[in-house]
Design a protein around this motif. Structure first.
Motif, PDB file in Angstrom:
ATOM      1  N   ALA A  46       0.827  -1.205   0.000  1.00 56.65           N
ATOM      2  CA  ALA A  46       0.000   0.000   0.000  1.00 56.65           C
ATOM      3  C   ALA A  46       0.864   1.259   0.000  1.00 56.65           C
ATOM      4  O   ALA A  46       0.578   2.220  -0.725  1.00 56.65           O
ATOM      5  N   GLN A  47       1.925   1.262   0.799  1.00 53.59           N
ATOM      6  CA  GLN A  47       2.809   2.419   0.827  1.00 53.59           C
ATOM      7  C   GLN A  47       3.486   2.615  -0.523  1.00 53.59           C
ATOM      8  O   GLN A  47       3.672   3.746  -0.986  1.00 53.59           O
ATOM      9  N   GLY A  48       3.834   1.510  -1.181  1.00 55.22           N
ATOM     10  CA  GLY A  48       4.424   1.605  -2.511  1.00 55.22           C
ATOM     11  C   GLY A  48       3.472   2.204  -3.523  1.00 55.22           C
ATOM     12  O   GLY A  48       3.880   2.969  -4.412  1.00 55.22           O
ATOM     13  N   LEU A  49       2.193   1.894  -3.410  1.00 54.64           N
ATOM     14  CA  LEU A  49       1.187   2.475  -4.301  1.00 54.64           C
ATOM     15  C   LEU A  49       1.015   3.964  -4.041  1.00 54.64           C
ATOM     16  O   LEU A  49       0.851   4.754  -4.981  1.00 54.64           O
ATOM     17  N   VAL A  50       1.058   4.356  -2.776  1.00 55.41           N
ATOM     18  CA  VAL A  50       0.976   5.775  -2.426  1.00 55.41           C
ATOM     19  C   VAL A  50       2.163   6.534  -3.019  1.00 55.41           C
ATOM     20  O   VAL A  50       2.000   7.590  -3.655  1.00 55.41           O
ATOM     21  N   GLU A  51       3.369   6.007  -2.823  1.00 58.30           N
ATOM     22  CA  GLU A  51       4.570   6.679  -3.336  1.00 58.30           C
ATOM     23  C   GLU A  51       4.536   6.766  -4.857  1.00 58.30           C
ATOM     24  O   GLU A  51       4.981   7.772  -5.440  1.00 58.30           O
ATOM     25  N   MET A  52       4.006   5.756  -5.509  1.00 61.22           N
ATOM     26  CA  MET A  52       3.889   5.792  -6.968  1.00 61.22           C
ATOM     27  C   MET A  52       2.912   6.884  -7.401  1.00 61.22           C
ATOM     28  O   MET A  52       3.189   7.632  -8.351  1.00 61.22           O
ATOM     29  N   ALA A  53       1.768   6.992  -6.728  1.00 58.35           N
ATOM     30  CA  ALA A  53       0.786   8.016  -7.081  1.00 58.35           C
ATOM     31  C   ALA A  53       1.357   9.418  -6.877  1.00 58.35           C
ATOM     32  O   ALA A  53       1.168  10.305  -7.722  1.00 58.35           O
ATOM     33  N   VAL A  54       2.050   9.628  -5.770  1.00 58.73           N
ATOM     34  CA  VAL A  54       2.657  10.930  -5.505  1.00 58.73           C
ATOM     35  C   VAL A  54       3.694  11.258  -6.571  1.00 58.73           C
ATOM     36  O   VAL A  54       3.778  12.395  -7.062  1.00 58.73           O
ATOM     37  N   ALA A  55       4.488  10.272  -6.961  1.00 58.80           N
ATOM     38  CA  ALA A  55       5.505  10.495  -7.987  1.00 58.80           C
ATOM     39  C   ALA A  55       4.872  10.855  -9.329  1.00 58.80           C
ATOM     40  O   ALA A  55       5.361  11.734 -10.047  1.00 58.80           O
ATOM     41  N   LYS A  56       3.780  10.187  -9.684  1.00 57.72           N
ATOM     42  CA  LYS A  56       3.097  10.518 -10.932  1.00 57.72           C
ATOM     43  C   LYS A  56       2.514  11.934 -10.871  1.00 57.72           C
ATOM     44  O   LYS A  56       2.570  12.687 -11.853  1.00 57.72           O
ATOM     45  N   GLU A  57       1.954  12.302  -9.741  1.00 56.07           N
ATOM     46  CA  GLU A  57       1.440  13.669  -9.557  1.00 56.07           C
ATOM     47  C   GLU A  57       2.554  14.692  -9.738  1.00 56.07           C
ATOM     48  O   GLU A  57       2.337  15.787 -10.258  1.00 56.07           O
ATOM     49  N   ASN A  58       3.765  14.317  -9.340  1.00 57.28           N
ATOM     50  CA  ASN A  58       4.897  15.243  -9.372  1.00 57.28           C
ATOM     51  C   ASN A  58       5.746  15.136 -10.637  1.00 57.28           C
ATOM     52  O   ASN A  58       6.860  15.645 -10.675  1.00 57.28           O
ATOM     53  N   GLY A  59       5.221  14.488 -11.665  1.00 59.75           N
ATOM     54  CA  GLY A  59       5.873  14.558 -12.963  1.00 59.75           C
ATOM     55  C   GLY A  59       6.650  13.346 -13.408  1.00 59.75           C
ATOM     56  O   GLY A  59       7.388  13.418 -14.411  1.00 59.75           O
ATOM     57  N   LEU A  60       6.487  12.209 -12.738  1.00 56.87           N
ATOM     58  CA  LEU A  60       7.261  11.025 -13.091  1.00 56.87           C
ATOM     59  C   LEU A  60       7.069  10.604 -14.544  1.00 56.87           C
ATOM     60  O   LEU A  60       8.016  10.178 -15.213  1.00 56.87           O
ATOM     61  N   ASP A  61       5.839  10.707 -15.048  1.00 52.66           N
ATOM     62  CA  ASP A  61       5.528  10.222 -16.397  1.00 52.66           C
ATOM     63  C   ASP A  61       5.671  11.289 -17.480  1.00 52.66           C
ATOM     64  O   ASP A  61       5.343  11.031 -18.644  1.00 52.66           O
ATOM     65  N   ASP A  62       6.162  12.475 -17.115  1.00 52.10           N
ATOM     66  CA  ASP A  62       6.172  13.595 -18.057  1.00 52.10           C
ATOM     67  C   ASP A  62       7.435  13.722 -18.885  1.00 52.10           C
ATOM     68  O   ASP A  62       7.469  14.509 -19.831  1.00 52.10           O
ATOM     69  N   THR A  63       8.469  12.995 -18.537  1.00 47.62           N
ATOM     70  CA  THR A  63       9.776  13.281 -19.132  1.00 47.62           C
ATOM     71  C   THR A  63      10.030  12.555 -20.449  1.00 47.62           C
ATOM     72  O   THR A  63      10.944  12.926 -21.178  1.00 47.62           O
ATOM     73  N   GLU A  64       9.255  11.537 -20.757  1.00 54.96           N
ATOM     74  CA  GLU A  64       9.465  10.768 -21.992  1.00 54.96           C
ATOM     75  C   GLU A  64       8.724  11.436 -23.154  1.00 54.96           C
ATOM     76  O   GLU A  64       7.503  11.578 -23.128  1.00 54.96           O
ATOM     77  N   PRO A  65       9.423  11.872 -24.201  1.00 50.32           N
ATOM     78  CA  PRO A  65       8.738  12.515 -25.323  1.00 50.32           C
ATOM     79  C   PRO A  65       7.883  11.517 -26.100  1.00 50.32           C
ATOM     80  O   PRO A  65       8.263  10.353 -26.251  1.00 50.32           O
ATOM     81  N   ARG A  66       6.741  11.979 -26.578  1.00 46.21           N
ATOM     82  CA  ARG A  66       5.885  11.104 -27.373  1.00 46.21           C
ATOM     83  C   ARG A  66       6.320  11.187 -28.831  1.00 46.21           C
ATOM     84  O   ARG A  66       5.788  11.957 -29.622  1.00 46.21           O
ATOM     85  N   THR A  67       7.310  10.387 -29.175  1.00 48.33           N
ATOM     86  CA  THR A  67       7.761  10.280 -30.556  1.00 48.33           C
ATOM     87  C   THR A  67       6.793   9.389 -31.325  1.00 48.33           C
ATOM     88  O   THR A  67       5.963   8.686 -30.721  1.00 48.33           O
ATOM     89  N   PRO A  68       6.888   9.383 -32.655  1.00 45.75           N
ATOM     90  CA  PRO A  68       6.033   8.447 -33.409  1.00 45.75           C
ATOM     91  C   PRO A  68       6.231   7.004 -32.972  1.00 45.75           C
ATOM     92  O   PRO A  68       5.268   6.229 -32.921  1.00 45.75           O
ATOM     93  N   GLU A  69       7.475   6.624 -32.654  1.00 46.26           N
ATOM     94  CA  GLU A  69       7.751   5.251 -32.241  1.00 46.26           C
ATOM     95  C   GLU A  69       7.136   4.935 -30.879  1.00 46.26           C
ATOM     96  O   GLU A  69       6.756   3.790 -30.609  1.00 46.26           O
ATOM     97  N   ALA A  70       7.039   5.931 -29.999  1.00 46.50           N
ATOM     98  CA  ALA A  70       6.514   5.718 -28.652  1.00 46.50           C
ATOM     99  C   ALA A  70       5.003   5.864 -28.575  1.00 46.50           C
ATOM    100  O   ALA A  70       4.399   5.565 -27.540  1.00 46.50           O
ATOM    101  N   THR A  71       4.376   6.327 -29.663  1.00 42.81           N
ATOM    102  CA  THR A  71       2.933   6.588 -29.658  1.00 42.81           C
ATOM    103  C   THR A  71       2.184   5.325 -30.041  1.00 42.81           C
ATOM    104  O   THR A  71       2.258   4.863 -31.184  1.00 42.81           O
ATOM    105  N   SER A  72       1.461   4.758 -29.088  1.00 42.00           N
ATOM    106  CA  SER A  72       0.645   3.575 -29.373  1.00 42.00           C
ATOM    107  C   SER A  72      -0.739   4.012 -29.845  1.00 42.00           C
ATOM    108  O   SER A  72      -1.186   5.116 -29.546  1.00 42.00           O
ATOM    109  N   PRO A  73      -1.456   3.167 -30.582  1.00 46.99           N
ATOM    110  CA  PRO A  73      -2.612   3.645 -31.350  1.00 46.99           C
ATOM    111  C   PRO A  73      -3.923   3.827 -30.594  1.00 46.99           C
ATOM    112  O   PRO A  73      -4.744   4.658 -30.987  1.00 46.99           O
ATOM    113  N   THR A  74      -4.186   3.060 -29.549  1.00 44.02           N
ATOM    114  CA  THR A  74      -5.528   3.040 -28.970  1.00 44.02           C
ATOM    115  C   THR A  74      -5.814   4.312 -28.177  1.00 44.02           C
ATOM    116  O   THR A  74      -5.147   4.605 -27.176  1.00 44.02           O
ATOM    117  N   THR A  75      -6.824   5.071 -28.609  1.00 44.10           N
ATOM    118  CA  THR A  75      -7.226   6.257 -27.859  1.00 44.10           C
ATOM    119  C   THR A  75      -8.066   5.847 -26.656  1.00 44.10           C
ATOM    120  O   THR A  75      -8.638   4.743 -26.612  1.00 44.10           O
TER     121      THR A  75
END
Length: 292
Positions: free
Chosen positions: A248-277
């Motif tokens: 549970a603590q690991g899930l909390v730390e993951m949520a806080v990290a995502k709120e603070n920009g963890l998932d923002d640093t990877e650019p969405r290149t054509p190769e990284a863009t998956s199709p399903t909206t």
């Protein structure tokens, strides 16, 4: 021979289908073979047991060139290492002893971004352990899965609400499990790649929880809203469902990290863009689950 772990899970079962559809030889590690569709049992080798068991992985990896690796959930684990690195240790030894050449693993975004990101930090440590065996290694680096919302289908249906510990206006990437599996299958069937690398699967757009609520409302034809819960309440809800303190603590730390920009640093290149909206996913996955 391609070995596939977690072949009955949301990602693993799609990987199995893709590998078999390509006519490639597959060997599956599964705790209970009866959970596999009959057609899969007829067309793949099956090794029963846990892929955290030294005897099971030694048998399963014998003569195998490539492995699809996904650490299974363990809600009662006493530490995150028990879920990731410690669980993977027997497999790492078997990669060496059985001569496995390539490993494709389900991983996460965020390497080098934040030091304490709970499950993500533990996942990345497991990646390092696997890569340290000398295999050619590809990590599928992933944001939050759209499919996680299926766990809230009843709340969406009955209350018109879904819950998250992340703020409503925070735009983040999400991806569909079908696209993760498709990326894994492409790598598993390709014998040409070498070395260590990351393969981001980012979906086609960044959306906030409020954006998702609007799209759900339009697809379902009924109002749906997002409700943010505090990390304290989020953790308490996990503990009340029997999740261990460490998990549970690991899930909390993951949520806080995502709120603070963890998932923002990877650019969405054509190769990284998956199709399903997200809208497509809602039409094809969420809507049937909510209306069931």
């Amino acid at each position: 021979m391609i070995v596939i772990t977690t072949p009955t899970g949301n990602i693993g079962r799609r990987v199995v289908d893709g590998v078999l559809a390509a006519g490639a030889p597959a060997r599956l590690i599964v705790r209970d073979a009866s959970r596999l569709p009959a057609k899969v049992r007829e067309n793949a080798e099956v090794v029963e047991g846990s892929h955290g068991d030294p005897d099971v992985v030694a048998k399963a990896f014998a003569g195998a060139g490539t492995v699809f690796w996904l650490a299974p959930p363990n809600h009662r684990a006493e530490s995150l290492d028990d879920i990731y690195s410690r669980f993977a240790q027997p497999a790492c030894e078997a990669f060496r002893s059985q001569g496995v050449q390539r490993v494709v693993a389900v991983s996460a975004l965020g390497r080098g971004v934040l030091p304490d990101a709970g499950h993500i930090t533990a996942t990345l440590a497991m990646d390092d352990l696997i890569a340290g065996t000398g295999v050619h290694f590809r990590a599928l680096t992933l944001p939050t899965f759209m499919d996680n919302l299926l766990g809230q289908a009843a709340s969406i249906r009955d209350q018109g609400v879904f819950f998250s510990a992340i703020s409503g206006d925070r735009k983040l990437p999400t991806c569909a499990c079908r696209d993760i599996a498709a990326a894994a299958v492409r790598l598993l069937l390709d014998p040409s790649w070498t070395g260590r690398g990351e393969v981001p699967v980012l979906g086609p757009e960044d959306l906030s929880n409020d954006d998702m609520a609007r799209i759900m409302s339009e697809v379902l034809g009924r109002p749906v809203r997002h409700q943010r819960v505090s990390v304290e309440a989020f953790k308490e809800s996990m503990l009340a469902r029997g999740v261990s303190e460490a998990n549970a603590q690991g899930l909390v730390e993951m949520a806080v990290a995502k709120e603070n920009g963890l998932d923002d640093t990877e650019p969405r290149t054509p190769e990284a863009t998956s199709p399903t909206t997200f809208r497509e996913w809602c039409e094809e996955e969420l809507k049937p689950a909510v209306l069931a």
